[in-house]
Design a protein around this motif. Structure first.
Motif, PDB file in Angstrom:
ATOM      1  N   ASN A 122       0.859  -1.176   0.000  1.00 19.94           N
ATOM      2  CA  ASN A 122       0.000   0.000   0.000  1.00 19.94           C
ATOM      3  C   ASN A 122       0.898   1.229   0.000  1.00 19.94           C
ATOM      4  O   ASN A 122       1.603   1.515   0.953  1.00 19.94           O
ATOM      5  CB  ASN A 122      -0.895  -0.005   1.241  1.00 19.94           C
ATOM      6  CG  ASN A 122      -1.855   1.175   1.265  1.00 19.94           C
ATOM      7  OD1 ASN A 122      -1.676   2.157   0.536  1.00 19.94           O
ATOM      8  ND2 ASN A 122      -2.874   1.088   2.083  1.00 19.94           N
ATOM      9  N   TYR A 124       0.300   4.158   0.339  1.00 24.81           N
ATOM     10  CA  TYR A 124      -0.073   5.225   1.265  1.00 24.81           C
ATOM     11  C   TYR A 124       0.317   4.912   2.688  1.00 24.81           C
ATOM     12  O   TYR A 124      -0.076   5.596   3.619  1.00 24.81           O
ATOM     13  CB  TYR A 124      -1.581   5.505   1.162  1.00 24.81           C
ATOM     14  CG  TYR A 124      -1.933   5.990  -0.214  1.00 24.81           C
ATOM     15  CD1 TYR A 124      -1.512   7.239  -0.641  1.00 24.81           C
ATOM     16  CD2 TYR A 124      -2.628   5.177  -1.107  1.00 24.81           C
ATOM     17  CE1 TYR A 124      -1.773   7.678  -1.921  1.00 24.81           C
ATOM     18  CE2 TYR A 124      -2.895   5.609  -2.391  1.00 24.81           C
ATOM     19  CZ  TYR A 124      -2.471   6.864  -2.787  1.00 24.81           C
ATOM     20  OH  TYR A 124      -2.729   7.294  -4.054  1.00 24.81           O
TER      21      TYR A 124
ATOM     22  N   LEU B  16      -8.633   8.616  -5.571  1.00 27.01           N
ATOM     23  CA  LEU B  16      -8.095   7.521  -4.782  1.00 27.01           C
ATOM     24  C   LEU B  16      -9.234   6.636  -4.315  1.00 27.01           C
ATOM     25  O   LEU B  16     -10.262   7.110  -3.889  1.00 27.01           O
ATOM     26  CB  LEU B  16      -7.375   8.084  -3.568  1.00 27.01           C
ATOM     27  CG  LEU B  16      -6.157   8.896  -3.939  1.00 27.01           C
ATOM     28  CD1 LEU B  16      -5.859   9.905  -2.864  1.00 27.01           C
ATOM     29  CD2 LEU B  16      -4.988   7.961  -4.143  1.00 27.01           C
ATOM     30  N   ASP B 167      -4.758  11.865   0.381  1.00 30.70           N
ATOM     31  CA  ASP B 167      -3.362  11.533   0.686  1.00 30.70           C
ATOM     32  C   ASP B 167      -2.557  12.750   1.116  1.00 30.70           C
ATOM     33  O   ASP B 167      -1.564  12.634   1.829  1.00 30.70           O
ATOM     34  CB  ASP B 167      -2.683  10.741  -0.434  1.00 30.70           C
ATOM     35  CG  ASP B 167      -2.539  11.536  -1.700  1.00 30.70           C
ATOM     36  OD1 ASP B 167      -3.322  12.492  -1.844  1.00 30.70           O
ATOM     37  OD2 ASP B 167      -1.680  11.206  -2.525  1.00 30.70           O
ATOM     38  N   ARG B 232      -1.962   8.198  22.419  1.00 27.05           N
ATOM     39  CA  ARG B 232      -0.669   8.891  22.266  1.00 27.05           C
ATOM     40  C   ARG B 232      -0.864  10.411  22.174  1.00 27.05           C
ATOM     41  O   ARG B 232      -0.042  11.166  22.663  1.00 27.05           O
ATOM     42  CB  ARG B 232       0.061   8.376  21.026  1.00 27.05           C
ATOM     43  CG  ARG B 232       0.283   6.874  21.019  1.00 27.05           C
ATOM     44  CD  ARG B 232       1.568   6.455  21.703  1.00 27.05           C
ATOM     45  NE  ARG B 232       1.652   5.017  21.836  1.00 27.05           N
ATOM     46  CZ  ARG B 232       2.190   4.195  20.945  1.00 27.05           C
ATOM     47  NH1 ARG B 232       2.724   4.676  19.844  1.00 27.05           N
ATOM     48  NH2 ARG B 232       2.220   2.897  21.144  1.00 27.05           N
ATOM     49  N   GLU B 269       6.518   8.674  19.435  1.00 27.68           N
ATOM     50  CA  GLU B 269       5.588   7.595  19.768  1.00 27.68           C
ATOM     51  C   GLU B 269       4.215   7.838  19.163  1.00 27.68           C
ATOM     52  O   GLU B 269       3.482   6.904  18.859  1.00 27.68           O
ATOM     53  CB  GLU B 269       5.475   7.455  21.291  1.00 27.68           C
ATOM     54  CG  GLU B 269       6.719   6.835  21.884  1.00 27.68           C
ATOM     55  CD  GLU B 269       6.761   6.877  23.401  1.00 27.68           C
ATOM     56  OE1 GLU B 269       5.779   7.327  24.016  1.00 27.68           O
ATOM     57  OE2 GLU B 269       7.786   6.449  23.954  1.00 27.68           O
ATOM     58  N   GLU B 272       4.519   7.445  15.007  1.00 29.52           N
ATOM     59  CA  GLU B 272       4.646   6.094  14.459  1.00 29.52           C
ATOM     60  C   GLU B 272       3.276   5.494  14.104  1.00 29.52           C
ATOM     61  O   GLU B 272       3.052   5.136  12.957  1.00 29.52           O
ATOM     62  CB  GLU B 272       5.435   5.213  15.438  1.00 29.52           C
ATOM     63  CG  GLU B 272       5.880   3.888  14.870  1.00 29.52           C
ATOM     64  CD  GLU B 272       6.943   4.016  13.779  1.00 29.52           C
ATOM     65  OE1 GLU B 272       7.783   4.923  13.858  1.00 29.52           O
ATOM     66  OE2 GLU B 272       6.903   3.215  12.831  1.00 29.52           O
ATOM     67  N   SER B 275       1.449   7.410  11.360  1.00 30.14           N
ATOM     68  CA  SER B 275       1.936   7.212   9.985  1.00 30.14           C
ATOM     69  C   SER B 275       1.204   6.071   9.294  1.00 30.14           C
ATOM     70  O   SER B 275       1.370   5.846   8.108  1.00 30.14           O
ATOM     71  CB  SER B 275       3.447   6.942   9.997  1.00 30.14           C
ATOM     72  OG  SER B 275       3.717   5.641  10.484  1.00 30.14           O
ATOM     73  N   LYS B 276       0.374   5.353  10.056  1.00 27.77           N
ATOM     74  CA  LYS B 276      -0.386   4.260   9.440  1.00 27.77           C
ATOM     75  C   LYS B 276      -1.805   4.668   9.069  1.00 27.77           C
ATOM     76  O   LYS B 276      -2.618   3.822   8.703  1.00 27.77           O
ATOM     77  CB  LYS B 276      -0.415   3.062  10.387  1.00 27.77           C
ATOM     78  CG  LYS B 276       0.982   2.483  10.592  1.00 27.77           C
ATOM     79  CD  LYS B 276       0.964   1.314  11.546  1.00 27.77           C
ATOM     80  CE  LYS B 276       2.389   0.881  11.847  1.00 27.77           C
ATOM     81  NZ  LYS B 276       2.507   0.389  13.227  1.00 27.77           N
ATOM     82  N   LEU B 277      -2.077   5.984   9.156  1.00 29.67           N
ATOM     83  CA  LEU B 277      -3.402   6.480   8.741  1.00 29.67           C
ATOM     84  C   LEU B 277      -3.770   5.999   7.347  1.00 29.67           C
ATOM     85  O   LEU B 277      -4.941   5.856   7.016  1.00 29.67           O
ATOM     86  CB  LEU B 277      -3.395   8.014   8.734  1.00 29.67           C
ATOM     87  CG  LEU B 277      -3.954   8.775   9.924  1.00 29.67           C
ATOM     88  CD1 LEU B 277      -3.981  10.263   9.594  1.00 29.67           C
ATOM     89  CD2 LEU B 277      -5.355   8.293  10.273  1.00 29.67           C
ATOM     90  N   GLY B 278      -2.750   5.783   6.532  1.00 29.61           N
ATOM     91  CA  GLY B 278      -2.966   5.388   5.141  1.00 29.61           C
ATOM     92  C   GLY B 278      -3.700   4.064   4.961  1.00 29.61           C
ATOM     93  O   GLY B 278      -4.107   3.737   3.850  1.00 29.61           O
ATOM     94  N   VAL B 279      -3.916   3.313   6.028  1.00 26.69           N
ATOM     95  CA  VAL B 279      -4.668   2.058   5.865  1.00 26.69           C
ATOM     96  C   VAL B 279      -6.078   2.319   5.350  1.00 26.69           C
ATOM     97  O   VAL B 279      -6.724   1.422   4.825  1.00 26.69           O
ATOM     98  CB  VAL B 279      -4.762   1.221   7.174  1.00 26.69           C
ATOM     99  CG1 VAL B 279      -3.402   0.719   7.593  1.00 26.69           C
ATOM    100  CG2 VAL B 279      -5.430   1.999   8.288  1.00 26.69           C
ATOM    101  N   LEU B 281      -6.719   4.094   2.884  1.00 23.71           N
ATOM    102  CA  LEU B 281      -6.633   4.181   1.425  1.00 23.71           C
ATOM    103  C   LEU B 281      -6.105   2.864   0.879  1.00 23.71           C
ATOM    104  O   LEU B 281      -5.407   2.139   1.572  1.00 23.71           O
ATOM    105  CB  LEU B 281      -5.683   5.294   1.000  1.00 23.71           C
ATOM    106  CG  LEU B 281      -6.020   6.706   1.406  1.00 23.71           C
ATOM    107  CD1 LEU B 281      -4.944   7.649   0.891  1.00 23.71           C
ATOM    108  CD2 LEU B 281      -7.357   7.119   0.851  1.00 23.71           C
ATOM    109  N   GLU B 282      -6.381   2.613  -0.338  1.00 27.07           N
ATOM    110  CA  GLU B 282      -5.766   1.468  -0.981  1.00 27.07           C
ATOM    111  C   GLU B 282      -4.694   1.963  -1.921  1.00 27.07           C
ATOM    112  O   GLU B 282      -4.922   2.823  -2.743  1.00 27.07           O
ATOM    113  CB  GLU B 282      -6.796   0.663  -1.775  1.00 27.07           C
ATOM    114  CG  GLU B 282      -7.429  -0.398  -0.916  1.00 27.07           C
ATOM    115  CD  GLU B 282      -8.447  -1.189  -1.701  1.00 27.07           C
ATOM    116  OE1 GLU B 282      -8.677  -0.870  -2.881  1.00 27.07           O
ATOM    117  OE2 GLU B 282      -9.011  -2.110  -1.111  1.00 27.07           O
ATOM    118  N   GLY B 283      -3.510   1.431  -1.741  1.00 27.91           N
ATOM    119  CA  GLY B 283      -2.420   1.919  -2.578  1.00 27.91           C
ATOM    120  C   GLY B 283      -2.092   0.947  -3.655  1.00 27.91           C
ATOM    121  O   GLY B 283      -1.088   1.067  -4.304  1.00 27.91           O
TER     122      GLY B 283
END
Lengths: 432, 283
Positions: A122, A124, B16, B167, B232, B269, B272, B275-279, B281-283
Motif C-alpha cells: 500500500n 499510502y 483515490l 493523501d 498517544r 511515539e 509512528e 503514519s499508518k493512517l494510510g490504511v 486508502l488502498e495503494g
C-alpha cells in the motif's frame, strides 16, 4: 551453540543443512576444492543441485534463532555488534508481553535474512520494514534479548508484577574504584544485542526492533562495535584490541556443553526457574586512552598486559596458547609477569571464568578533550554475576596496571532469557 | 519552513479508492450524501477533504487577521505588544501547515529563518522576531511588517486554489509531527523569542484535526490503531500541559534537556502509529 543443542535445532529445522551435508547430498566431494577456491559463489552454485526443499537456508549464513538457549552467546563471534539498552515506557504488563511477542516474530524473520512484517503493497503506508537490509543475507545475524533489574523494580515499585521473580543476582553492580560512570551509558530495563558479520544488517535489526517498540519502550543508549573481520583474518587469529594486544584468549569452550553449563548457563536451583538455560550479561563501556597508550614504551605496554604484543604469548612463554607461568622469574629474580599485569590480576586464583564477547568501539572524538572516544564494549556472559564477574572486576579495579590507560564510562547488567521453540516467544517463562 | 514536496501531491487528482467503498456512488461526491454515507458504514473521504479545507481556510483567515494586528504593532513601534502577539499569531499558520506552507514561493517570505535564504531576501516573521528580541526594537522593521501583511494576504488568496486530497491529509498529519521532531524540538524555530512551544502545540493540534476528521474511516478499518493514536495524543498533551503559563507557554529555554528528550520521544511515539493512517486508502 553447543553440540547437543545443534541436534535439537536441526531436528526442528530440517531445512538447516550444514556445508558438509551439502557436499554429501551433492555426492561430489571434489567440488569442495572448488568451494575453497571460489568462495561463496561456489557454495551457492553447489546448492543449486539440491532439491528446492533443502537449499533455502544456511548457505546464506543463518544462525538458528530458536533453540534451548538464545543465539548470540555461544555463537562464534561475528564481525560486528550493535548493542542497545531500552527503557520501558509501557505501564501495562500485557503491553510488555505484546512487545516481546512482536520482537520475537521480527527477530526470527530477520535472523533468517527476511524482512520484518508484510511486504509494502500500500503506497499510502510507510513500509513495515525499513529496507536497508533488503537483498542482504542474514550474515550470521543473532539477536539476543535481556531484561535489566529496573524492569522488575524501579524506585521501590513493582512495575509489572515481576518483583517476586527478580533474581538476587540481577541488581546494579557495586561501585568499583576508579569507575567513572555516566548516566548516558548506564543501565536499562531491556537490552538487545545484535551481532552480525555485516554492520548494516546488525543496525537494521536494532532499528526495526526499536521502531516496533515505539510507545512501549525507548532507546536509552546504544553502541556499535567491531572487531577484525573474518575476511581480514582468514586464519581467525585472536582479535587484537585497540591497544594492539591479543586479549580475552581464556574463555570457556563454547562447544563443550559441560563447561558452558558450569560457567555460563543458569542451572536449575541457581535461582528462579524462569532463567534456567538463560545467562547473565554484563556490559561495560570502557574508554581507552589510546593517545596515552601510543606514547608508552613497548616494554611498559607488555608489562601492563603481561603478554608479548607480537605473538600474544604470556611473558616468559613462546606461543600464544602456552599456559601462563605466574611463578616464573627472570635472571634478576623478577616475575616475568608483573604482579600488577592485567593477565595476572584477571586470572587471580583461576577459579572464576566468564565468557567474554567484547568488541572495540570508535565513536568520533571526546568533545571535552579532543581525543578519540574509542575503547572496548566489554561484554561477558556468566552463570553468576556475584561469583564470577564481581570478584574479577574487584581485583582489576584495585590492582590492574591497565587502569592507567582506561576508564569505565558505562555499565549495565541484564538477565538473558532462555531460548524458545518456534511458536513461543522470548520471555514466556518470565511472564507465565 | 519545510521542504517543498507537497505541491506535487496537491494537484494530483483525488481519484483515490477508499477501500471500504466499493459501491459506484462513491466516486463523485455531494456534500448532502455525508450523513447517509456514514450510516451505511462508508466514510466519505472526499467529504473529509472538504471539511479539512474549510478548517484550514478558517485558520488562515484568522492568521491574516492576527498577522495584521502583529504587523501593525510593529509599524506603530509598540515593541511589547508586538512581542505579545508574535507567537499566538503564528499558531494559526503552524496549525494549517499542510496547506499554508504548500506555496513554495510564499513560505520562505513568511516563515524563513535566518540563513534559510540570502540575507538580502530575508524578511517575514523571524526577521521581525530578531528585531524584537535581540535588538528590542521595531525601528527599521516597519518595511518587513508591511511586506508581511501583503504576503499573508496573497497566501489567503492562493489557498483557494488548493485541491485537498486524502493523501495530502495523510502525509500532512505525519509531516506536522515531523516538523516538530526535526526543528521545533531543537528550539531552532523561534531561536530569538524561544516561543517554540507555541509552534509545537499548534503543529500537534493541526495533526490532531486531521486525525479527528479521518478517525471514523480509521475506526472502521482498524479500531485498535485508532485507540492507540488517541492515547498517544493524550500523552503528548499531558506533557505539554505541564508547560502552560497563563494563556501561553513557558520559554523553551526553561526546559531541561531531559524534558526536551521526553517531549521528543512522545512525539515519535505518536507519529509512528499516526503514519499508518494510510490504511484507509488502498495503494
Amino acid at each position: 551453540m553447543s553440540e547437543p543443542d545443534k541436534k535439537e535445532t536441526t531436528s526442528v529445522f530440517n531445512k538447516n543443512v550444514s556445508r558438509r551435508d551439502v557436499l554429501k547430498a551433492a555426492g561430489i566431494g571434489g567440488v569442495g576444492v572448488l568451494i575453497g577456491a571460489s568462495g561463496i559463489g561456489g557454495a551457492l552454485a553447489l546448492a543449486d543441485v539440491l532439491p528446492t526443499s533443502q537449499k533455502k537456508e544456511n548457505t546464506n549464513a543463518v544462525v538458528p534463532f530458536y533453540g534451548k538457549h538464545q543465539a548470540g552467546i555461544a555463537t562464534e563471534v561475528q564481525n560486528h555488534i550493535y548493542f542497545a539498552a531500552f527503557d520501558v515506557t509501557a505501564e501495562d504488563r500485557n503491553e510488555l508481553i505484546q512487545l516481546f511477542k512482536e520482537w520475537t516474530k521480527a527477530a526470527a524473520a530477520m535472523t533468517e535474512g527476511k524482512s520484518v512484517g508484510d511486504p509494502a503493497n500500500n503506497k499510502y503506508l510507510p513500509p513495515d520494514d525499513t529496507g536497508e537490509a533488503a537483498g542482504l543475507n542474514a550474515s550470521n545475524l543473532t539477536i539476543t534479548f535481556g531484561v535489566g533489574p529496573t524492569l522488575f523494580t524501579k524506585n521501590n515499585k513493582d512495575r509489572f508484577g515481576l518483583q517476586k521473580k527478580q533474581p538476587d543476582e540481577l541488581k546494579e553492580l557495586p561501585k568499583f574504584p576508579l569507575d567513572s560512570l555516566e548516566e548516558q551509558w548506564t543501565g536499562g530495563d531491556l537490552c538487545i544485542q545484535a551481532c552480525s558479520d555485516d554492520l548494516q544488517v546488525a543496525f537494521h535489526a536494532v532499528r526495526n526492533l526499536a521502531r516496533i517498540a515505539r510507545g512501549k519502550a525507548v532507546l536509552r543508549w546504544a553502541q556499535a562495535g567491531f572487531q577484525r573481520t573474518k575476511q581480514a583474518s582468514p586464519k581467525k587469529e585472536t582479535p587484537r584490541n585497540l591497544f594492539g594486544f591479543k586479549d580475552g584468549t581464556v574463555n570457556p569452550n563454547v562447544k563443550n556443553s559441560a563447561e558452558m553449563n558450569q560457567y555460563v548457563w543458569v542451572q536449575p536451583g541457581d535461582g528462579p526457574d524462569w532463567l534456567v538455560n538463560g545467562t547473565y550479561l554484563v556490559v561495560r563501556r570502557i574508554q581507552m586512552f589510546i593517545e596515552v597508550w601510543d606514547r608508552t614504551t613497548l616494554k611498559e605496554q607488555e608489562n601492563t598486559f603481561g603478554r608479548y604484543r607480537d605473538s600474544g604469548a604470556y611473558l616468559g612463554q613462546k606461543n600464544e596458547f602456552d599456559p601462563p607461568d605466574f611463578e616464573k622469574k627472570d635472571e634478576n629474580g623478577e616475575y616475568y609477569i608483573p604482579m600488577t599485569a592485567h593477565v595476572r590480576v584477571a586470572h587471580g586464583d583461576g577459579k572464576q571464568k566468564i565468557l567474554r564477547r567484547s568488541y572495540s568501539y570508535a565513536d568520533g572524538i571526546d568533545a571535552k578533550t579532543g581525543t578519540f572516544d574509542a575503547g572496548l564494549l566489554f561484554i561477558s556472559f556468566q552463570r553468576s554475576i556475584s561469583k564470577q564477574f564481581i570478584p574479577i572486576q574487584k581485583r582489576l579495579s584495585q590492582m590492574d596496571e591497565l587502569n592507567e590507560y582506561i576508564v569505565h564510562r558505562g555499565s549495565a547488567v541484564f538477565a538473558c532469557l532462555p531460548g524458545v521453540k518456534k511458536g513461543g516467544y522470548i520471555g514466556e517463562t518470565l511472564f507465565s | 519552513m519545510k521542504r517543498y514536496k507537497l505541491p506535487v501531491i496537491l494537484f494530483l487528482s483525488s481519484s483515490l479508492l477508499f477501500s471500504c467503498s466499493q459501491s459506484n456512488e462513491s466516486s463523485t461526491t455531494e456534500p448532502a450524501k455525508k450523513e447517509t454515507a456514514k450510516e451505511s458504514s462508508q466514510v466519505d473521504l472526499n467529504q473529509i477533504s472538504t471539511d479539512y479545507r474549510t478548517f484550514a481556510i478558517a485558520e488562515i483567515d484568522e492568521f491574516v487577521k492576527k498577522t495584521e494586528e502583529f504587523a501593525n504593532a510593529v509599524i506603530a513601534g509598540d515593541v511589547e505588544k508586538a512581542k505579545e502577539l508574535y507567537a499566538p499569531a503564528r499558531m494559526h499558520y503552524e496549525r494549517s501547515e499542510p496547506i499554508a506552507e504548500a506555496f513554495a514561493e510564499l513560505d520562505p517570505k513568511i516563515d524563513a529563518r535566518e540563513g534559510d535564504v540570502p540575507d538580502a531576501e530575508w524578511g517575514g516573521y523571524h526577521r521581525i522576531e530578531k528585531g524584537l528580541w535581540v535588538e528590542n526594537t521595531t525601528k527599521g522593521y516597519e518595511k518587513y511588517a508591511e511586506q508581511l501583511i501583503k504576503d499573508v494576504k496573497l497566501l489567503r488568496a492562493k489557498v483557494e486554489t488548493v485541491d485537498v486530497t486524502p493523501d495530502l491529509l495523510i502525509t500532512g498529519a505525519v509531516d506536522l509531527l515531523n516538523e516538530v521532531s526535526t526543528s521545533k524540538v531543537t528550539g531552532e524555530e523561534d531561536r530569538y523569542s524561544h516561543t517554540d512551544l507555541y509552534d509545537f502545540v499548534a503543529n500537534v493540534e493541526g495533526a490532531e484535526k486531521i486525525y479527528e476528521l479521518m478517525s471514523p474511516a480509521l475506526k472502521e478499518k482498524d479500531e485498535a490503531l485508532a485507540k492507540e493514536i488517541e492515547q498517544r495524543f493524550q500523552a503528548v498533551y499531558a506533557l505539554l500541559d505541564k508547560y502552560k503559563k497563563g494563556d501561553g507557554y513557558i520559554s523553551y529555554t526553561e526546559l531541561t534537556k531531559d524534558q526536551v528528550k521526553e517531549l521528543s520521544q512522545s512525539i515519535n511515539e505518536l507519529a509512528e502509529p499516526l503514519s499508518k493512517l494510510g490504511v484507509v486508502l488502498e495503494g
